[in-house]
Scaffold this motif. Structure first.
Motif, PDB file in Angstrom:
ATOM      1  N   ARG A  67       0.868  -1.186   0.000  1.00 17.03           N
ATOM      2  CA  ARG A  67       0.000   0.000   0.000  1.00 17.03           C
ATOM      3  C   ARG A  67       0.906   1.239   0.000  1.00 17.03           C
ATOM      4  N   GLY A 115       5.594  -6.299  -2.213  1.00 15.34           N
ATOM      5  CA  GLY A 115       4.396  -7.143  -2.207  1.00 15.34           C
ATOM      6  C   GLY A 115       4.438  -8.212  -1.130  1.00 15.34           C
ATOM      7  N   HIS A 244      -9.391  -3.763   0.815  1.00 18.12           N
ATOM      8  CA  HIS A 244      -7.964  -4.094   0.878  1.00 18.12           C
ATOM      9  C   HIS A 244      -7.270  -3.731  -0.430  1.00 18.12           C
TER      10      HIS A 244
END
Ligand SMILES: Cc1ncc(C[n+]2csc(CCOP(=O)(O)OP(=O)(O)O)c2C)c(N)n1
Length: 321
Positions: A67, A115, A244
């Motif tokens: 994020r 990631g 998400h």
């Protein structure tokens, strides 16, 4: 509010709004099927990145997460090269090969979005060790989520950072969810900052939607780290506005809680503060909004008009073909 000046608050506003408008545009483009891969939006958490990165320079490192757009923008990342990366174009930060979750710019001290949940924690410790070894008074900041504090990497990172008194600041963005799992179902404590006790380092929980509070707390921790006084853990309670990733409707969130948190939107809170303190009028805030929207639109144009990677280059920059 401590000694946060009008200029500093307006700078926060610009950074936070750039993040929000970047994310709004990414959401729109993703929904239209124009971005490959995944997009995890940072909307709602902007005060954390803006408040922390305000005390960093290019010689300081950050490690980011899946994020990561907000961290990158707050650390000085260019929105046109970021947007081009989301479009998988050659002008992107990673020549279009990394996408949203792998943007890095070592010159700016951005060691990469990532990631792999928790992977930034040991990287930040390694960077801090390098800084300590080089005696250059630079620090590293590690951003991660509440769920990432359950990983072994977190505990190893805090332990080693503490034992070696490394100049690293662990910033937990506690948005209360690991994908769809509520924090109360994935740990038996309320405050992630309590975990600092096990490692003998300072740990504090703050309102992550109050940029001035984030700034003041991070500034102190960064200054301690620069002086050789070791690591800290800062837990910022916050909320992600969306699911998400884009495409997750977030139905596991309590509707009333979502509504309450939207009222605590860090950008709305800052706008209120700027107006109450008479640091900015509505018209001035509108001008800033238009200017930033122009930068985001230009970034999209840049990305769209950039070339696609060529198949002949597929093995370029591959270290172990
Ligand atoms: C090592 C690893 N395990 C699991 C995943 C799948 N995964 C992606 S994001 C995520 C949740 C992360 O939650 P948190 O750390 O709280 O960050 P947030 O998404 O809330 O910002 C998980 C489990 C992953 N990417 N990497």
């Amino acid at each position: 509010m401590g000694d946060v000046t009008k200029e500093q608050l307006l700078d926060f506003y610009k950074t936070m709004l750039t993040i929000r408008k970047f994310e709004d545009k990414a959401a729109e483009l993703f929904a239209a099927g124009r971005l490959p891969g995944f997009v995890h939006l940072y909307s709602g958490e902007e005060a954390v990145a803006a408040g922390v990165c305000a005390s960093l320079t290019n010689k300081d490192y950050i490690t980011s997460t899946h994020r990561g757009h907000g961290h990158l923008i707050a650390k000085g990342g260019q929105v046109d090269k970021m947007m081009a990366e989301l479009f998988a174009k050659v002008t992107g930060y990673c020549k279009g090969r990394g996408g949203s979750m792998h943007i890095a710019d070592v010159e700016l001290g951005i060691l990469g979005a990532n990631g792999i949940v928790g992977a930034g924690q040991p990287i930040a410790v390694g960077a801090a060790f390098a800084n300590q070894y080089l005696k250059n008074d630079a620090v590293s900041v590690c951003f991660f989520g509440d769920a990432a504090s359950n990983r072994g990497t977190f505990h190893e990172a805090l332990n080693l950072a503490s034992v070696w008194k490394l100049p690293v600041i662990f910033v937990c963005e506690n948005n209360r969810f690991g994908i769809s799992m509520n924090q109360k179902d994935h740990m038996n404590i309320v405050d992630v900052s309590q975990r600092a006790i096990s490692y003998g380092i300072p740990g504090v929980t703050i309102d992550g939607n109050d940029v001035a509070a984030v700034y003041e707390t991070a500034k102190d921790a960064i200054s301690r780290a620069r002086k050789g006084e070791g690591p800290s853990l800062i837990e910022c309670k916050t909320w992600r506005h969306y699911g998400h990733f884009q495409g997750d409707a977030g139905l596991y969130k309590d509707a009333q809680e979502q509504e309450e948190w939207l009222k605590k939107d860090p950008i709305l809170k800052l706008e209120e503060k700027l107006k109450v303190l008479k640091f900015a009028k509505d018209t001035e805030l509108k001008e800033i909004q238009q200017q930033i929207q122009g930068q985001i639109d230009a970034a999209v144009e840049f990305a769209e008009s950039s070339p696609e990677p060529s198949p002949e280059d597929v093995l370029a920059d591959v270290y172990a073909p």
